[in-house]
Design a protein around this motif. Structure first.
Motif, PDB file in Angstrom:
ATOM      1  N   CYS A  11       0.819  -1.224   0.000  1.00  0.00           N
ATOM      2  CA  CYS A  11       0.000   0.000   0.000  1.00  0.00           C
ATOM      3  C   CYS A  11       0.848   1.268   0.000  1.00  0.00           C
ATOM      4  O   CYS A  11       0.647   2.169   0.831  1.00  0.00           O
ATOM      5  N   ASN A  12       1.770   1.368  -0.939  1.00  0.00           N
ATOM      6  CA  ASN A  12       2.703   2.479  -0.994  1.00  0.00           C
ATOM      7  C   ASN A  12       2.361   3.383  -2.181  1.00  0.00           C
ATOM      8  O   ASN A  12       2.609   3.033  -3.339  1.00  0.00           O
ATOM      9  N   GLU A  13       1.807   4.552  -1.891  1.00  0.00           N
ATOM     10  CA  GLU A  13       1.407   5.481  -2.948  1.00  0.00           C
ATOM     11  C   GLU A  13       2.595   5.933  -3.779  1.00  0.00           C
ATOM     12  O   GLU A  13       2.518   6.011  -5.014  1.00  0.00           O
ATOM     13  N   ALA A  14       3.730   6.224  -3.130  1.00  0.00           N
ATOM     14  CA  ALA A  14       4.894   6.739  -3.849  1.00  0.00           C
ATOM     15  C   ALA A  14       5.382   5.742  -4.892  1.00  0.00           C
ATOM     16  O   ALA A  14       5.786   6.135  -5.999  1.00  0.00           O
ATOM     17  N   PHE A  15       5.356   4.471  -4.560  1.00  0.00           N
ATOM     18  CA  PHE A  15       5.811   3.450  -5.514  1.00  0.00           C
ATOM     19  C   PHE A  15       4.955   3.486  -6.774  1.00  0.00           C
ATOM     20  O   PHE A  15       5.479   3.514  -7.897  1.00  0.00           O
ATOM     21  N   TRP A  16       3.640   3.514  -6.612  1.00  0.00           N
ATOM     22  CA  TRP A  16       2.779   3.457  -7.791  1.00  0.00           C
ATOM     23  C   TRP A  16       2.752   4.770  -8.567  1.00  0.00           C
ATOM     24  O   TRP A  16       2.568   4.771  -9.795  1.00  0.00           O
TER      25      TRP A  16
END
Length: 401
Positions: free
Chosen positions: A248-253
């Protein structure tokens, strides 16, 4: 008849052997040849048998060891398995009589004691020397393959000789994430159409190196079961980055969308349509795939989640995982997603949380297919689910539709 333990007797052994039991299950015998000989010359005291979802900590069963046939170099164990079972196993010879704390042999065994005991032992695991179907598993130790006669088909995985386009291996330097990693870009079919769908495979290093997926994808495309497509495999760098970036990592996506996809497009054009863009992942990757679909459905409209870790971040604490909690609160309102959700009946926590997620999603405006698997947290199960899931999600695009 050759004497038990003779060279001729060992020559007849090609891995585990099984016979059908009256209950409809199979009684499976595992063998190991002690290279140091008999008990008079060998220091081996135990040969631990680690079968994913059967004798591991997920089962919460006492550790299982093979037994020596006296005055021979033969160790063996018998295990009963369901007719549809498929999974991996390894052997762990040990010079210690007991490698686990006493709590691991309690009734019921203590799960933490089991987990810690196996964690230490798996560093010394070996694949079955008698079994040619062996590889290095997702946890880094060698494993061997085993499947019972009723195990479901695994599309494409019997086509190891199929020719395929050579994948491109690139280095992605991410300004947002402040790191770099390998990615693989693989294309199937002829031509370079910009209408080709895109599939993103998380834990890409596994599908590129440990269990190469290229022949399976090429074969299924040739057969018309999959459309010509572009596949993007993303390396996790290491376990530390994996545990930070996938759950659940926004920065990755955001980095994938803002940086990586354009770099890939320059090599292999693909469709901008999110309707047929698949994100596929296992474990933390399965969690990440659904997170991407729920937050950016216009870009990632198809989700293939296998053994998704929907307990995160509350392993075994009796609390809802993050995504389940968000769905219950109504903070996420998915529309139009197509989802294949798969979990093994022998991975209790993950199976239970996947069922909880399913109960929520069935009341949302999504299309979902639920696939319980008679197996554990196991790449040998995931490989068939991966290709079968792609076939399902891209059915309308394939030549056989």
């Amino acid at each position: 008849m050759s004497a038990t333990g003779s060279d001729a007797w060992w020559a007849s052994k090609k891995g585990p052997e099984w016979v059908a039991a009256a209950s409809g299950t199979y009684r499976v015998t595992f063998w190991w040849r002690d290279p140091a000989g008999t008990q008079a010359t060998s220091r081996v005291q135990r040969v631990w048998l680690y079968i994913t979802g059967v004798t591991d900590h997920h089962r919460q069963a006492s550790p299982h060891s093979l037994q020596r046939i006296a005055d021979t170099d033969v160790w063996f164990a018998e295990v009963e398995l369901e007719s549809r079972w498929r999974g991996s196993y390894c052997l762990i010879p040990s010079e210690n009589e007991t490698d686990f704390p006493p709590d691991a042999f309690a009734s019921p065994p203590d799960r933490i004691a089991l987990r810690e005991g196996w964690r230490k032992l798996l560093a010394h695991a070996i694949a079955d020397p008698l079994n040619p179907q062996s590889w290095r598993g997702g946890r880094g130790h060698p494993v061997s393959a085993l499947e019972m006669p009723g195990a479901p088909p695994q599309p494409g995985w019997g086509a190891s000789e199929t020719p395929f386009n050579e994948p491109h291996c690139l280095t992605w330097h991410s300004a947002r994430l402040k790191n770099r990693r390998r990615v693989w870009v693989f294309t199937t079919g002829e031509g370079v159409s910009a209408d080709r769908p895109l599939a993103i495979l998380l834990d890409g290093q596994f599908w590129a190196n440990s269990m190469p997926v290229w022949p399976a994808l090429a074969s299924l495309t040739t057969q018309g079961q999959l459309p010509a497509a572009v596949y993007l495999l993303i390396d996790v760098i290491d376990n530390t980055h994996r545990s930070q970036e996938l759950p659940c990592n926004e920065a990755f996506w955001l980095a994938v969308q803002e940086e990586l996809l354009e770099q890939v497009r320059a090599i292999a054009p693909f469709s901008d349509s999110g309707e047929n863009t698949v994100v596929a992942g296992q474990s933390f990757g399965g969690l990440s795939a659904l997170y991407a679909g729920l937050h950016w459905p216009q870009r990632f409209g198809c989700v293939l989640s296998q053994s998704g870790s929907y307990w995160w971040p509350h392993r075994g604490e009796g609390q809802d995982g993050f995504l389940i909690e968000q769905l219950k609160k109504g903070a996420l309102q998915p529309h139009g997603l197509r989802i294949v959700l798969e979990a093994g009946v022998r991975e209790p926590l993950i199976y239970r949380t996947n069922q909880a997620l399913l109960a929520l999603l069935e009341h949302k405006p999504v299309t979902i297919e639920w696939r319980p698997v008679d197996g554990g947290h196991d790449a040998l199960c995931w490989r068939g689910g991966l290709t079968a899931g792609l076939i399902t999600l891209w059915h309308s695009l394939s030549r056989t539709a």
